[in-house]
Design a protein around this motif. Structure first.
Motif, PDB file in Angstrom:
ATOM      1  N   LEU A  78       0.695  -0.825  -0.551  1.00 34.55           N
ATOM      2  CA  LEU A  78      -0.143  -0.162  -0.777  1.00 34.55           C
ATOM      3  C   LEU A  78       0.985   0.932  -0.350  1.00 34.55           C
ATOM      4  CD1 LEU A  78      -3.292  -0.986   2.559  1.00 34.55           C
ATOM      5  CD2 LEU A  78      -3.156  -0.993  -0.077  1.00 34.55           C
ATOM      6  N   VAL A  79       1.960   0.604   0.469  1.00 34.39           N
ATOM      7  CA  VAL A  79       2.623   2.443   0.548  1.00 34.39           C
ATOM      8  C   VAL A  79       3.342   2.246  -0.747  1.00 34.39           C
ATOM      9  CG1 VAL A  79       5.309   3.536   1.113  1.00 34.39           C
ATOM     10  CG2 VAL A  79       3.642   2.184   2.916  1.00 34.39           C
ATOM     11  N   ILE A  80       3.819   1.447  -1.663  1.00 32.60           N
ATOM     12  CA  ILE A  80       4.450   1.590  -3.422  1.00 32.60           C
ATOM     13  C   ILE A  80       3.104   1.964  -3.826  1.00 32.60           C
ATOM     14  CG2 ILE A  80       5.091  -0.093  -5.298  1.00 32.60           C
ATOM     15  CD1 ILE A  80       5.937  -1.622  -3.269  1.00 32.60           C
ATOM     16  N   THR A  81       1.772   1.609  -3.171  1.00 30.14           N
ATOM     17  CA  THR A  81       0.551   2.703  -4.491  1.00 30.14           C
ATOM     18  C   THR A  81       0.542   3.856  -3.962  1.00 30.14           C
ATOM     19  OG1 THR A  81      -0.173  -0.121  -4.158  1.00 30.14           O
ATOM     20  CG2 THR A  81      -1.696   1.763  -4.612  1.00 30.14           C
ATOM     21  N   LEU A  82       0.249   4.042  -2.638  1.00 32.31           N
ATOM     22  CA  LEU A  82       0.001   5.443  -2.174  1.00 32.31           C
ATOM     23  C   LEU A  82       1.571   6.544  -3.158  1.00 32.31           C
ATOM     24  CD1 LEU A  82      -0.974   7.975  -0.310  1.00 32.31           C
ATOM     25  CD2 LEU A  82       0.751   6.878   1.346  1.00 32.31           C
ATOM     26  N   PHE A  83       2.605   6.393  -3.411  1.00 26.92           N
ATOM     27  CA  PHE A  83       3.724   6.833  -4.532  1.00 26.92           C
ATOM     28  C   PHE A  83       3.464   6.411  -5.440  1.00 26.92           C
ATOM     29  CE2 PHE A  83       7.004   6.591  -6.007  1.00 26.92           C
ATOM     30  CZ  PHE A  83       8.285   8.031  -6.385  1.00 26.92           C
ATOM     31  N   ALA A  84       2.477   5.398  -5.703  1.00 26.01           N
ATOM     32  CA  ALA A  84       2.407   5.539  -7.687  1.00 26.01           C
ATOM     33  C   ALA A  84       1.428   6.183  -7.805  1.00 26.01           C
ATOM     34  CB  ALA A  84       2.606   4.570  -7.912  1.00 26.01           C
ATOM     35  N   MET A  85       0.257   6.390  -6.754  1.00 23.00           N
ATOM     36  CA  MET A  85      -1.165   6.933  -7.071  1.00 23.00           C
ATOM     37  C   MET A  85      -0.631   8.675  -6.935  1.00 23.00           C
ATOM     38  SD  MET A  85      -4.193   5.902  -4.835  1.00 23.00           S
ATOM     39  CE  MET A  85      -4.183   5.587  -3.476  1.00 23.00           C
ATOM     40  N   VAL A  86       0.597   8.855  -5.508  1.00 29.78           N
ATOM     41  CA  VAL A  86       1.016  10.476  -5.650  1.00 29.78           C
ATOM     42  C   VAL A  86       1.608  10.848  -6.689  1.00 29.78           C
ATOM     43  CG1 VAL A  86       2.330  11.928  -4.566  1.00 29.78           C
ATOM     44  CG2 VAL A  86       0.791  10.659  -2.945  1.00 29.78           C
ATOM     45  N   THR A  87       2.069  10.079  -7.185  1.00 28.51           N
ATOM     46  CA  THR A  87       2.803  10.439  -8.435  1.00 28.51           C
ATOM     47  C   THR A  87       2.427   9.665 -10.276  1.00 28.51           C
ATOM     48  OG1 THR A  87       4.594   8.336  -8.994  1.00 28.51           O
ATOM     49  CG2 THR A  87       5.070  10.642  -7.114  1.00 28.51           C
ATOM     50  N   SER A  88       1.442  10.146  -9.967  1.00 23.74           N
ATOM     51  CA  SER A  88      -0.005   8.892 -11.296  1.00 23.74           C
ATOM     52  C   SER A  88       0.696   9.821 -12.334  1.00 23.74           C
ATOM     53  CB  SER A  88      -0.917   8.370 -10.756  1.00 23.74           C
ATOM     54  OG  SER A  88      -1.773   9.997 -10.349  1.00 23.74           O
ATOM     55  N   LYS A  89       0.579  12.009 -12.050  1.00 23.41           N
ATOM     56  CA  LYS A  89      -0.192  12.008 -13.316  1.00 23.41           C
ATOM     57  C   LYS A  89       1.277  11.873 -14.342  1.00 23.41           C
ATOM     58  CE  LYS A  89      -1.580  16.695 -12.303  1.00 23.41           C
ATOM     59  NZ  LYS A  89      -1.382  17.770 -11.610  1.00 23.41           N
ATOM     60  N   TYR A  90       2.832  11.997 -13.566  1.00 22.27           N
ATOM     61  CA  TYR A  90       4.200  12.002 -14.370  1.00 22.27           C
ATOM     62  C   TYR A  90       3.922   9.821 -14.453  1.00 22.27           C
ATOM     63  CZ  TYR A  90       4.550  15.276 -11.635  1.00 22.27           C
ATOM     64  OH  TYR A  90       4.358  16.776 -10.820  1.00 22.27           O
ATOM     65  N   LEU A  91       3.136   9.170 -14.117  1.00 23.63           N
ATOM     66  CA  LEU A  91       3.309   7.687 -14.025  1.00 23.63           C
ATOM     67  C   LEU A  91       2.735   7.776 -15.614  1.00 23.63           C
ATOM     68  CD1 LEU A  91       4.811   5.343 -12.901  1.00 23.63           C
ATOM     69  CD2 LEU A  91       2.575   5.285 -11.805  1.00 23.63           C
ATOM     70  N   LYS A  92       1.476   8.270 -16.272  1.00 17.70           N
ATOM     71  CA  LYS A  92       0.883   8.046 -17.066  1.00 17.70           C
ATOM     72  C   LYS A  92       2.161   8.118 -18.337  1.00 17.70           C
ATOM     73  CE  LYS A  92      -2.669   7.897 -18.836  1.00 17.70           C
ATOM     74  NZ  LYS A  92      -3.792   7.058 -19.550  1.00 17.70           N
ATOM     75  N   LYS A  93       2.906   9.583 -18.478  1.00 13.94           N
ATOM     76  CA  LYS A  93       3.335   9.880 -19.198  1.00 13.94           C
ATOM     77  C   LYS A  93       4.878   8.534 -19.760  1.00 13.94           C
ATOM     78  CE  LYS A  93       2.588  14.707 -18.424  1.00 13.94           C
ATOM     79  NZ  LYS A  93       3.312  15.899 -17.564  1.00 13.94           N
ATOM     80  N   VAL A  94       4.724   8.038 -18.439  1.00 13.29           N
ATOM     81  CA  VAL A  94       5.996   7.497 -18.700  1.00 13.29           C
ATOM     82  C   VAL A  94       5.355   6.253 -19.156  1.00 13.29           C
ATOM     83  CG1 VAL A  94       7.352   5.668 -17.409  1.00 13.29           C
ATOM     84  CG2 VAL A  94       7.139   8.591 -16.645  1.00 13.29           C
ATOM     85  N   ILE A  95       4.414   5.887 -18.666  1.00  9.36           N
ATOM     86  CA  ILE A  95       4.169   3.803 -18.855  1.00  9.36           C
ATOM     87  C   ILE A  95       3.484   4.094 -20.366  1.00  9.36           C
ATOM     88  CG2 ILE A  95       2.474   3.391 -17.241  1.00  9.36           C
ATOM     89  CD1 ILE A  95       3.401   0.492 -16.962  1.00  9.36           C
ATOM     90  N   GLY A  96       1.842   5.151 -20.481  1.00  9.05           N
ATOM     91  CA  GLY A  96       1.539   4.343 -21.077  1.00  9.05           C
ATOM     92  C   GLY A  96       0.628   4.278 -21.483  1.00  9.05           C
ATOM     93  N   LYS A  97      -0.991   3.838 -21.816  1.00  9.10           N
ATOM     94  CA  LYS A  97      -2.149   2.906 -22.329  1.00  9.10           C
ATOM     95  C   LYS A  97      -1.714   1.794 -22.227  1.00  9.10           C
ATOM     96  CE  LYS A  97      -6.580   1.957 -23.612  1.00  9.10           C
ATOM     97  NZ  LYS A  97      -7.204   2.461 -24.485  1.00  9.10           N
ATOM     98  N   THR A  98      -0.601   1.717 -23.829  1.00  6.81           N
ATOM     99  CA  THR A  98       0.069   0.384 -24.342  1.00  6.81           C
ATOM    100  C   THR A  98       0.366  -0.587 -23.123  1.00  6.81           C
ATOM    101  OG1 THR A  98       0.122   0.852 -26.051  1.00  6.81           O
ATOM    102  CG2 THR A  98       0.916  -0.632 -25.999  1.00  6.81           C
TER     103      THR A  98
END
Length: 198
Positions: free
Chosen positions: A148-168
């Motif tokens: 859940l700590v990993i998930t929290l970090f991923a959610m807080v940084t989700s704007k940038y994560l979306k750009k890096v990983i993308g839909k595919t």
């Protein structure tokens, strides 16, 4: 703490919670909102999910015992439920409609059904039931908190994560994790059948 059980729990929880996939859904639900609101929703979602998983994982088996349900029956039914979840992860596209601006999304859909849904709750009970000299509570709780700590970090940084990983990238990752979850589900079913027939 039982390191083997901790790693086993971590693997199962990482697969079914899918921090990256959850973060991308979180990003789509909170797009257009300010960072303060996003942080608040992320923290609330993780706290609610953590408390739910730990409490239900610890006391769920006792509840089922009072209802006359054997833990091995729960392993089999839980394994079937996890397999269904894995099947859906592999074959279907997960979509959530954007809610009204700044609505509270911490309970639904973030905590239930995404982070602490039926599959995750079943997995928590099965993991807590693997009592190795009383170490299961510490090991599994630590695994839940870690994921859940990993998930929290991923959610807080989700704007940038979306750009890096993308839909595919998310589609590939979700289907790969679905295959791992299916194998984990079959293992639970196998253990349940083996213990009932012994």
């Amino acid at each position: 703490m039982d390191i083997t059980l901790y790693l086993h729990a971590m693997t199962g929880l990482l697969v079914i919670i899918d921090p990256i996939g959850s973060a991308l859904i979180f990003n789509s639900l909170t797009s257009g909102s300010d960072q303060k609101y996003r942080n608040l929703m992320a923290i609330k979602s993780v706290l609610i999910s953590g408390v739910t998983l730990i409490l239900f994982g610890n006391y769920g088996e006792a509840l089922f015992y009072h209802l006359g349900i054997n833990i091995n029956s729960l392993r089999i039914s839980g394994g079937l439920l996890l397999f269904y979840t894995a099947f859906m992860m592999i074959t279907q596209e997960l979509k959530f409609a954007k809610t009204e601006k700044d609505a509270d999304i911490s309970v639904f859909p973030m905590s239930i059904p995404l982070l602490a849904g039926p599959g995750t709750l079943t997995l928590a009970i099965l993991l807590f039931s693997q009592n190795t000299e009383g170490n299961s509570v510490v090991s599994v709780s630590a695994a839940i908190i870690s994921v859940l700590v990993i998930t929290l970090f991923a959610m807080v940084t989700s704007k940038y994560l979306k750009k890096v990983i993308g839909k595919t990238g998310d589609e590939i990752l979700r289907r790969f994790l679905g295959v791992i979850l299916a194998a984990l589900a079959i293992q639970f079913i196998y253990e349940g059948v083996r213990n009932i027939t012994m």
